[in-house]
Design a protein around this motif. Structure first.
Motif, PDB file in Angstrom:
ATOM      1  N   MET A  29      -0.144  -2.632 -42.396  1.00  0.00           N
ATOM      2  CA  MET A  29      -0.778  -1.452 -41.852  1.00  0.00           C
ATOM      3  C   MET A  29      -0.071  -1.092 -40.546  1.00  0.00           C
ATOM      4  N   THR A  30       0.436   0.105 -40.474  1.00  0.00           N
ATOM      5  CA  THR A  30       1.169   0.562 -39.295  1.00  0.00           C
ATOM      6  C   THR A  30       0.195   1.029 -38.226  1.00  0.00           C
ATOM      7  N   HIS A  31       0.410   0.556 -37.002  1.00  0.00           N
ATOM      8  CA  HIS A  31      -0.410   1.007 -35.883  1.00  0.00           C
ATOM      9  C   HIS A  31       0.369   0.838 -34.582  1.00  0.00           C
ATOM     10  N   VAL A  32      -0.045   1.581 -33.575  1.00  0.00           N
ATOM     11  CA  VAL A  32       0.558   1.512 -32.249  1.00  0.00           C
ATOM     12  C   VAL A  32      -0.576   1.377 -31.243  1.00  0.00           C
ATOM     13  N   ILE A  33      -0.450   0.442 -30.314  1.00  0.00           N
ATOM     14  CA  ILE A  33      -1.455   0.251 -29.268  1.00  0.00           C
ATOM     15  C   ILE A  33      -0.736   0.221 -27.932  1.00  0.00           C
ATOM     16  N   ILE A  34      -1.225   1.021 -26.985  1.00  0.00           N
ATOM     17  CA  ILE A  34      -0.682   0.971 -25.628  1.00  0.00           C
ATOM     18  C   ILE A  34      -1.846   0.867 -24.652  1.00  0.00           C
ATOM     19  N   ARG A  35      -1.543   0.400 -23.464  1.00  0.00           N
ATOM     20  CA  ARG A  35      -2.541   0.377 -22.397  1.00  0.00           C
ATOM     21  C   ARG A  35      -1.961   1.176 -21.243  1.00  0.00           C
ATOM     22  N   GLY A  43      -5.741   1.366 -17.327  1.00  0.00           N
ATOM     23  CA  GLY A  43      -6.294   0.201 -18.012  1.00  0.00           C
ATOM     24  C   GLY A  43      -6.931   0.512 -19.350  1.00  0.00           C
ATOM     25  N   ARG A  44      -6.989   1.786 -19.715  1.00  0.00           N
ATOM     26  CA  ARG A  44      -7.601   2.158 -20.993  1.00  0.00           C
ATOM     27  C   ARG A  44      -6.625   1.948 -22.139  1.00  0.00           C
ATOM     28  N   ARG A  45      -7.170   1.528 -23.238  1.00  0.00           N
ATOM     29  CA  ARG A  45      -6.395   1.254 -24.443  1.00  0.00           C
ATOM     30  C   ARG A  45      -6.363   2.518 -25.301  1.00  0.00           C
ATOM     31  N   HIS A  46      -5.178   2.822 -25.822  1.00  0.00           N
ATOM     32  CA  HIS A  46      -5.003   3.969 -26.710  1.00  0.00           C
ATOM     33  C   HIS A  46      -4.372   3.445 -27.995  1.00  0.00           C
TER      34      HIS A  46
END
Length: 81
Positions: A1-7, A11-14
């Motif tokens: 499953m493809t996903h991207v997570i950044i902070r 400090g909020r997670r996207h």
């Protein structure tokens, strides 16, 4: 499953979750930067709601990371179609 997570700086997670959608990946390279554009091929979504991620990296950091990965015996780089 493809996903991207950044902070972000705040400090909020996207997160962009592509779920099981087909995706396109484009790579743009110049002397200073490497940009990756990952986009879900959601035909039914309006253009302003398309799921995508744009990653822009300094070319020197990207080159170093790729060289380090190439020197490792077990590489973490995988290409999947």
């Amino acid at each position: 499953m493809t996903h991207v997570i950044i902070r972000g700086n705040n400090g909020r997670r996207h997160e962009v979750d592509f779920e099981k959608a087909d995706i396109s990946v484009e790579v743009f390279v110049n002397e200073q930067n490497v940009e990756l554009v990952i986009e879900a091929l959601d035909e039914g979504r309006p253009w302003q709601k398309k799921r995508f991620a744009l990653v822009s990296l300094p070319r020197s950091d990207f080159d170093k990371a790729m060289a380090d990965a190439a020197r490792m015996r077990t590489s973490s780089i995988k290409a999947v179609e």
